[in-house]
Design a protein around this motif. Sequence first.
Motif, mmCIF file in Angstrom:
data_model
loop_
_atom_site.group_PDB
_atom_site.id
_atom_site.type_symbol
_atom_site.label_atom_id
_atom_site.label_comp_id
_atom_site.label_asym_id
_atom_site.label_seq_id
_atom_site.Cartn_x
_atom_site.Cartn_y
_atom_site.Cartn_z
ATOM 1 N N ASP A 164 134.111 59.748 -12.082
ATOM 2 C CA ASP A 164 135.567 59.681 -11.602
ATOM 3 C C ASP A 164 136.563 58.765 -12.496
ATOM 4 O O ASP A 164 137.071 59.309 -12.978
ATOM 5 N N GLU A 165 135.267 58.303 -14.257
ATOM 6 C CA GLU A 165 135.986 57.555 -14.974
ATOM 7 C C GLU A 165 136.257 58.665 -15.974
ATOM 8 O O GLU A 165 137.142 58.526 -17.222
ATOM 9 N N LEU A 166 135.645 59.299 -16.305
ATOM 10 C CA LEU A 166 135.603 60.776 -17.172
ATOM 11 C C LEU A 166 136.782 61.959 -16.541
ATOM 12 O O LEU A 166 137.266 62.017 -17.731
ATOM 13 N N ILE A 167 136.823 61.666 -15.714
ATOM 14 C CA ILE A 167 138.280 62.364 -15.228
ATOM 15 C C ILE A 167 139.610 62.040 -15.540
ATOM 16 O O ILE A 167 140.256 62.377 -15.888
ATOM 17 N N ASP A 168 139.175 60.664 -14.852
ATOM 18 C CA ASP A 168 140.668 60.012 -15.452
ATOM 19 C C ASP A 168 141.393 59.196 -16.571
ATOM 20 O O ASP A 168 142.344 59.798 -16.934
ATOM 21 N N LEU A 169 139.835 59.717 -17.834
ATOM 22 C CA LEU A 169 139.770 59.356 -19.087
ATOM 23 C C LEU A 169 140.538 60.837 -19.342
ATOM 24 O O LEU A 169 141.493 61.179 -20.436
ATOM 25 N N TYR A 170 140.104 62.080 -19.137
ATOM 26 C CA TYR A 170 140.608 63.665 -19.182
ATOM 27 C C TYR A 170 142.060 63.530 -19.274
ATOM 28 O O TYR A 170 142.596 63.752 -20.431
ATOM 29 N N TYR A 171 142.884 63.027 -17.732
ATOM 30 C CA TYR A 171 144.068 63.425 -16.935
ATOM 31 C C TYR A 171 144.804 62.052 -18.402
ATOM 32 O O TYR A 171 146.142 62.260 -17.764
ATOM 33 N N SER A 172 143.674 61.537 -19.178
ATOM 34 C CA SER A 172 145.005 59.721 -18.959
ATOM 35 C C SER A 172 145.887 60.203 -20.212
ATOM 36 O O SER A 172 146.893 60.464 -20.891
ATOM 37 N N LEU A 173 144.966 61.761 -21.234
ATOM 38 C CA LEU A 173 146.226 61.822 -22.347
ATOM 39 C C LEU A 173 146.683 62.866 -21.463
ATOM 40 O O LEU A 173 146.902 63.152 -20.580
ATOM 41 N N LYS A 174 147.904 62.990 -22.772
ATOM 42 C CA LYS A 174 149.127 64.080 -22.420
ATOM 43 C C LYS A 174 148.351 65.770 -22.283
ATOM 44 O O LYS A 174 148.142 66.018 -22.512
ATOM 45 N N ALA A 175 149.348 66.182 -21.394
ATOM 46 C CA ALA A 175 148.946 67.416 -21.445
ATOM 47 C C ALA A 175 148.792 68.083 -22.767
ATOM 48 O O ALA A 175 147.843 69.155 -23.519
ATOM 49 N N PRO A 176 149.860 67.834 -23.311
ATOM 50 C CA PRO A 176 149.795 68.807 -25.223
ATOM 51 C C PRO A 176 148.649 68.573 -25.783
ATOM 52 O O PRO A 176 148.081 69.504 -26.187
ATOM 53 N N TYR A 177 148.299 67.061 -26.048
ATOM 54 C CA TYR A 177 147.443 67.385 -26.759
ATOM 55 C C TYR A 177 145.415 67.328 -25.985
ATOM 56 O O TYR A 177 144.250 67.873 -26.964
ATOM 57 N N ARG A 178 145.502 67.771 -24.473
ATOM 58 C CA ARG A 178 144.637 68.219 -23.861
ATOM 59 C C ARG A 178 144.193 69.413 -24.673
ATOM 60 O O ARG A 178 143.302 70.437 -24.390
ATOM 61 N N LYS A 179 145.338 70.131 -24.681
ATOM 62 C CA LYS A 179 144.918 71.354 -24.254
ATOM 63 C C LYS A 179 144.041 71.996 -26.063
ATOM 64 O O LYS A 179 143.018 72.567 -26.156
ATOM 65 N N ASN A 180 144.036 71.032 -27.022
ATOM 66 C CA ASN A 180 142.942 70.482 -28.365
ATOM 67 C C ASN A 180 142.087 69.586 -28.009
ATOM 68 O O ASN A 180 141.599 69.632 -29.246
#
Length: 404
Positions: free
Chosen positions: A268-284
């Motif tokens: 859950d903490e890894l998933i939370d970290l993933y979504y703590s990053l704004k979507a435009p940054y998540r793409k790369n």
Amino acid sequence: MAKINELREKRAKIWEQAKAFLDSHRNETGILSAEDTAAYEKMEKDIVDLGHEIERQQKADDLERELNLPTSTPLVSKPDNVNRESKTGTASEKYNKAFWNQMRNRSTQEVRNILSEGVDSEGGFLVPETFENTLVQALDEELVIRQLAHTFTTASNAHKIPVVATRGKAMWTEENGAITDSDTSFGQKTIGAHKLCALIKVSEELLNDSAFDLESYFNQEFARRIGEAEEEAFVIGDGSAKPYGIFDDSEGGEVGVTAASTVTITADELIDLYYSLKAPYRKNGVWLLNDSTVNSIRKLKDSNGQYLWQPSIKDGETDTLLGKPVYTSSSIANAASGTKPIAFGDLSYYWIGDRQGVTFKRLNELYAANGQVGFLATKRVDARLIVPEAVKILKMKGTVSTGG
């Protein structure tokens, strides 16, 4: 290439067997017996060992390709590399030859006159273009951060970069209503030029042996030493006579998640970290962690029972975590009280500024009593995360910090 693909397929097969083993051998409480734990850890060790073997094979293949390159590739640009006879703008062949003669102390007046074309401000001879390019390529192969970051060449000690601090916004208003100001404000980041040095001592006997490939040795050894120092600074540097690292407290990425434990990381903490990053940054986005942390999170599943970590199968692909590439660096901290063991973000916002080229100095007298000659390589580099919100950090519970 075939060997690497074979190793990748073998590792993926063992991973599938390990997942099936975990699912079938857990008891009602979800815990493995001591015997089953030992069996799983053996499979896990095989996966890690195969990963290391893949890395070694990849480096061996890269080195073989490098050694098979033609030796007559045209040289270009610096240092003052206009061919005096042809005027083609390519590097002087005389300079390249004179450089290595100077390193072996086979200097004549003609050699020194040629070398005077490429002397830096501190008296060292600028590395011929062919050697410098090979050295940079070697650094790229050794360094994880340099591969992922934005790199550029700067000509000054202070390269200033304008950064948007706050963005202006549009707003709704009544007819003839007052309009509130909402301007964009700008900040500024500065990339300097910290000095990085590496010293190698070579015996006079070895140096005078014409069979000794001086250029190849320097290329590999200086690349290793400079690469290790840069990698550590790019990860945990505190800005004191070195770059700011990605995990630094003051200038690094933002803490997106604080773990509930001092040593354990949950799915859950890894998933939370993933979504703590704004979507435009998540793409790369990519993950940064060390091998020990990868080992500890390999068993984690999401709410649908799917493993978060997946091994790469095809050549050129990396392992993934939640579908995003995983990169490891030994400079990143282990999971312990207060440390920062994981980062997730777009590292194109981490800027590395290289100033000038790599320069060499031959130190004839300093180690003469020991029958050795010293060689000093110097480069100037700085780096920092331009947009801190582009990288999110997972920090373990506790008060001790690994960066800054």
